[in-house]
Design a protein around this motif. Sequence first.
Motif, mmCIF file in Angstrom:
data_model
loop_
_atom_site.group_PDB
_atom_site.id
_atom_site.type_symbol
_atom_site.label_atom_id
_atom_site.label_comp_id
_atom_site.label_asym_id
_atom_site.label_seq_id
_atom_site.Cartn_x
_atom_site.Cartn_y
_atom_site.Cartn_z
ATOM 1 N N UNK A 496 1.168 -1.133 -0.654
ATOM 2 C CA UNK A 496 -0.059 -0.127 0.067
ATOM 3 C C UNK A 496 1.158 1.298 -0.301
ATOM 4 N N UNK A 497 1.910 1.001 0.650
ATOM 5 C CA UNK A 497 3.287 3.034 1.095
ATOM 6 C C UNK A 497 3.834 2.244 -0.737
ATOM 7 N N UNK A 498 4.705 1.458 -1.110
ATOM 8 C CA UNK A 498 4.785 1.265 -2.525
ATOM 9 C C UNK A 498 3.355 2.335 -3.719
ATOM 10 N N UNK A 499 2.178 2.035 -3.808
ATOM 11 C CA UNK A 499 1.059 2.042 -4.344
ATOM 12 C C UNK A 499 1.047 3.800 -4.148
ATOM 13 N N UNK A 500 0.965 4.009 -2.758
ATOM 14 C CA UNK A 500 0.465 5.508 -2.704
ATOM 15 C C UNK A 500 1.869 6.171 -2.788
ATOM 16 N N UNK A 501 3.329 5.793 -3.761
ATOM 17 C CA UNK A 501 4.371 6.546 -3.958
ATOM 18 C C UNK A 501 3.700 6.518 -5.546
ATOM 19 N N UNK A 502 3.431 5.320 -6.239
ATOM 20 C CA UNK A 502 3.390 5.771 -7.170
ATOM 21 C C UNK A 502 4.577 4.301 -8.344
ATOM 22 N N UNK A 503 4.919 3.655 -6.690
ATOM 23 C CA UNK A 503 5.345 2.970 -7.299
ATOM 24 C C UNK A 503 5.375 1.543 -7.974
ATOM 25 N N UNK A 504 6.251 0.094 -8.364
ATOM 26 C CA UNK A 504 6.097 -0.316 -8.766
ATOM 27 C C UNK A 504 7.039 -1.151 -7.520
ATOM 28 N N UNK A 505 6.180 -2.935 -7.176
ATOM 29 C CA UNK A 505 6.166 -3.369 -6.311
ATOM 30 C C UNK A 505 6.825 -5.224 -7.441
ATOM 31 N N UNK A 506 8.399 -6.244 -7.117
ATOM 32 C CA UNK A 506 7.869 -6.750 -7.933
ATOM 33 C C UNK A 506 9.193 -8.327 -6.841
ATOM 34 N N UNK A 507 9.132 -9.005 -6.888
ATOM 35 C CA UNK A 507 9.030 -10.110 -6.718
ATOM 36 C C UNK A 507 9.445 -11.366 -6.944
ATOM 37 N N UNK A 508 10.885 -11.596 -6.549
ATOM 38 C CA UNK A 508 12.130 -12.369 -7.054
ATOM 39 C C UNK A 508 12.015 -13.800 -6.424
ATOM 40 N N UNK A 509 12.610 -14.956 -6.868
ATOM 41 C CA UNK A 509 12.257 -15.497 -4.997
ATOM 42 C C UNK A 509 13.408 -17.342 -6.713
ATOM 43 N N UNK A 510 14.337 -17.812 -5.752
ATOM 44 C CA UNK A 510 14.889 -18.876 -6.129
ATOM 45 C C UNK A 510 15.589 -19.866 -4.700
ATOM 46 N N UNK A 511 13.914 -20.928 -4.238
ATOM 47 C CA UNK A 511 14.432 -22.090 -3.824
ATOM 48 C C UNK A 511 15.968 -22.738 -3.022
#
Length: 666
Positions: A496-511
């Motif tokens: 919600x904070x990143x959306x408020x700042x008009x930003x984007x969020x990405x999640x990357x992961x490798x087991x």
Amino acid sequence: MTEDAEQLFPIEARALAESLEAGLLDLKSHPEDRALIDGVFRDLHTLKGSGAMFGHTRLAQFLHDFETAFEAVRDGRLRVSPALVELGLRACDHAMALLDGGSAEPGEVLLSALAALTLEPGAAQAAAQPDDLAAGTGVGDSLALGREAAAVPDQDGPPPWSLSVYLAGDTLTLGGRPLGVLDELRALGAQRLHPLLDRLPPLSELTPDRLYVGWRMELPGELSEEVIREAFLFHDEGLDLELERRAAGPAEAAAARGATAAADPEQPDAERRPKGSAGAMMRVPAERLDEMMDRVGELVIAEARLAELAARSGDTLLITVAEEIQRLATSMRETTMSIRMTPIGSISGRFRRLVHDLDATLGKPIDLVIEGQDTELDKTVIEMLADPLMHLIRNSADHGLETPEERRSMGKPDVGTIRMGARYSGAEVVITLADDGRGLDLGKLRAHAEKRGLIGPEDDLDDAEIRALILQPGFSTAQSVTELSGRGVGMDVVRRTIEQLRGTLEVESEPGHGTQISMRLPLTLAIIDGLLVEVAGERYTIPLAAVEHIIELPEDRAQETGHTRLLTIRDKLVPFLRLRQLLDSPGAPGPHQKVVVVTAGELRVGLTVDRIIGSSQTVIKQLSPLHAALKSFSGATVLGDGTVALILDVPQLVAFGQALDAVEAA
């Protein structure tokens, strides 16, 4: 005391506490670093002194023994240990609690622990006699006894200092406390203290609120000149101070000369004295900066209107004046923006403290690596980012990093690493937080989401969409609720904070190899340089920092249908979006369309427009709540002719175009 001064002290105190905390954490890794020890002592001394000056006597009294302990560290009578650092950090927390009106009771426990620590056998307290210690002397008293013993130099020690000092005549008028300064000097071991009355005027000329009296005294030779001058930290304006080694016999004089030469073999003593800072710092309330930014924004709009009127009039004198005002407005805008811009390193201290506490709470050794601390963002953005980053660090430590035993079995080092980085990317700042822990179990994530009804068993999600499930409100795979996590609130706050700042969020992961969260944020929320373009008779602004170059759309591609097509630009295929179609604008495009090539994250994308109008300073005005859902626009701006132009949000616009293409392809 003025109201402004009362409001300023807590701000200054918290800044000192942050500096003190950072110094203590650095000391944990470098306990022999003299510069760090001096810095911690300076912060303690300043926080104690300013607390006493502003009436926070409980704060000053509590910090006195800690200051004394670190003075013993400076003098080599006490060694830095993990226990001392831990007590210092807890003292820092308690000092801030006292500032907020908290109870003094926890401080008594800390002082008892400090006394026990500094009075341990081998803790370099030999200067105090065993009888004194057995009698229950406090740590401050025992260390003061050590100073008094040291104040009488042995035959081979440096001779004592002779100090003559007059404070400024208006010290009393300004609320200064000369007796407090004398108490500081006595605590340093001052002896043979005598008043200096040679500046007393005749009785008929004497003003009751002016200070005429000075003092002469001797101070221990073991003290450095810097420590003595720090006693006058808040009285340096108008200070008349003479400090020299007391005249002594040949042996003492030789020892003094040797100490001076060792300090600096080339500079005379007068040149080694601390001078005023080359660049004075001033703290200003954030509200005033916001107000100034609003005024500058209105000035930029007025300047644009003046330039427009001057160009229409054709009056060369008016055009010249308009250009001069434009130059001044640009300079003022850049200066104001630089004041608002803050390095992300300004909030990194609280992350280091958090990791230090998590290390002890979770029993997992953690190494926090911070890169790109000089990367600057708008102060508003920085403050809003602090809590989301704290949530991410907690999650990485609690859920991501394995225990030392688990890491050892997987061939990993016992110490887990959390890495935070910040860098510029076009018109954005990219902030990443990554760990080298166990990574995300996609099967477990999907099963939990189905159990909570967030998705159905028949839903076809790719890996990125499954990873993004951790951002949903209330989503948590923790088996139980702990003090740190388990309620599924943290990641929702981040989103919600990143959306408020008009930003984007990405999640990357490798087991088995960790997880990385990437946040892309606009550089500023106030004023930008913009490229003004026209589409179907409407004007739009594209952030100039995102623009790479502009080319003309080939005629054979102008009439193609579809939202997205490809162009070969400098031997590379670049997709381009037709703004006229994306914005559902009426009418047919003109014959000479332009392609504005922009960066959107890691992508290069072209945007077709009908006409390039030019570049200008753009004041970002937030859209109304009614239009807040229009993600393709980051705001609006008022143009020189008084009309409004929407500001395109390039990443959101590109995502919108890709979604439309996906729908068409389906």
